[in-house]
Write a protein that holds these residues in place. Structure first.
Motif, mmCIF file in Angstrom:
data_model
loop_
_atom_site.group_PDB
_atom_site.id
_atom_site.type_symbol
_atom_site.label_atom_id
_atom_site.label_comp_id
_atom_site.label_asym_id
_atom_site.label_seq_id
_atom_site.Cartn_x
_atom_site.Cartn_y
_atom_site.Cartn_z
ATOM 1 N N GLN A 24 -41.156 -3.209 -41.244
ATOM 2 C CA GLN A 24 -42.324 -3.176 -42.115
ATOM 3 C C GLN A 24 -42.224 -2.030 -43.118
ATOM 4 N N LYS A 27 -39.472 -2.809 -46.122
ATOM 5 C CA LYS A 27 -39.559 -4.138 -46.723
ATOM 6 C C LYS A 27 -38.758 -4.218 -48.016
ATOM 7 N N THR A 28 -38.167 -5.380 -48.233
ATOM 8 C CA THR A 28 -37.441 -5.626 -49.473
ATOM 9 C C THR A 28 -37.843 -6.992 -50.005
ATOM 10 N N GLU A 31 -42.168 -10.570 -53.818
ATOM 11 C CA GLU A 31 -43.317 -11.169 -53.150
ATOM 12 C C GLU A 31 -44.032 -12.194 -54.036
ATOM 13 N N LYS A 69 -43.931 -8.821 -58.565
ATOM 14 C CA LYS A 69 -44.316 -7.896 -57.501
ATOM 15 C C LYS A 69 -43.195 -7.851 -56.473
ATOM 16 N N HIS A 70 -42.503 -6.745 -56.432
ATOM 17 C CA HIS A 70 -41.452 -6.501 -55.448
ATOM 18 C C HIS A 70 -42.013 -5.576 -54.376
ATOM 19 N N ALA A 71 -41.432 -5.613 -53.202
ATOM 20 C CA ALA A 71 -41.891 -4.739 -52.123
ATOM 21 C C ALA A 71 -41.868 -3.268 -52.528
ATOM 22 N N LYS A 72 -41.005 -2.923 -53.495
ATOM 23 C CA LYS A 72 -40.888 -1.533 -53.917
ATOM 24 C C LYS A 72 -41.689 -1.213 -55.171
#
Length: 276
Positions: A24, A27-28, A31, A69-72
């Protein structure tokens, strides 16, 4: 202090013993992908995009930006026609009647606000190339790291002016770039339309892989027939870039989303809806 240190060590041990918790925090991947309306226009004569064909034929174009929207963090691809055009009753009318008259039905700023996103939330961005229908709002994001090919960055603008503000943070590329280091968002070097044109490969968990064309191709008929517009800076590079995109589509089983193609754009979900 000792109790706090022990607590911190205990929490770290718990995280290490729980693979789900560790995953969690690590995360990569992409999204969501939002399709944004960044301009609509009409070309008076599309023969410049289809040499030898369509003399005097008008055509509607769209101009599309994409928010990822990326996890980063948030990543923006292209910025469209300047938001200021929204206040022009007749749109941005070109000196050449054969070119595109652009309108701005919705500003980029308003579409971001609808999603609850401030310009400062966008930590990284890229433009496919430096024509004004793709760079019109770059300076809405003065602190956002801009990914651009060095060949494009160094290409002199009108009267040898720079194409971006020298103060804008930028990473100059000399080829492809894995933006987040996990293969989910990859800038593809696709020169020809301009010296440092680039396209974008996005891998979505449900939708699958998508290639965002930039102006490597302007509409479906040109793609199907591998036509090179007369205004492109290099015909051979343009043809090679289209082949690179075709190879990427085959390898990744990807869809091609063509930036200016109105017929295709009209079938897509627009923000605030999204692809995941």
């Amino acid at each position: 202090m000792m109790r706090m240190t022990r607590l911190a060590l205990a929490m770290a041990a718990l995280a290490l013993s729980n693979p789900a918790a560790l995953a969690q925090s690590d995360k990569t991947g992409v999204e969501k992908l939002y399709v944004l309306n960044c301009g609509e226009g009409t070309a008076g004569d599309i023969s410049r995009w289809t040499p030898g064909l369509n003399e005097g034929k008008a055509m509607d174009f769209v101009d599309t930006c994409y928010l990822i929207k990326h996890a980063k963090g948030w990543f923006l691809w292209d910025t469209g026609i300047a938001d200021a055009v929204a206040a022009m009753p007749n749109g941005l009318v070109p000196a050449d009647p054969k070119a595109v008259t652009w309108r701005r039905p919705k500003t980029l700023a308003a579409q971001l606000e609808q999603l609850g996103i401030k310009p400062d939330d966008v930590k990284a961005m890229a433009v496919s190339h430096t024509h004004p229908d793709h760079t019109g709002n770059v300076e809405l994001f003065p602190q956002s790291l801009l990914y651009v090919q060095k060949a494009e960055y160094d290409w002199p603008g009108a009267n040898n002016t720079p194409r971006f503000k020298p103060s804008h943070p930028a990473e100059l590329l000399t080829g492809d770039k894995d933006v987040f280091g996990d293969g989910s968002v990859t800038i593809l070097s696709t020169p020809g339309h301009t010296p440092g044109h680039q396209s974008l490969l996005v891998k979505l968990p449900k939708t699958g892989a998508v290639v965002l064309s930039g102006d490597a191709v302007h509409f479906r008929d040109n793609w199907d027939n591998r036509r090179v517009p007369s205004m492109n800076v290099d015909k051979d590079q343009s043809t090679a870039s289209m082949q690179k995109i075709a190879d990427t589509l085959a390898k990744e089983k990807a869809q091609l989303w063509i930036n200016h193609d109105k017929a295709q754009r009209d079938t897509q979900k627009m923000a605030p809806e999204f692809y995941d």
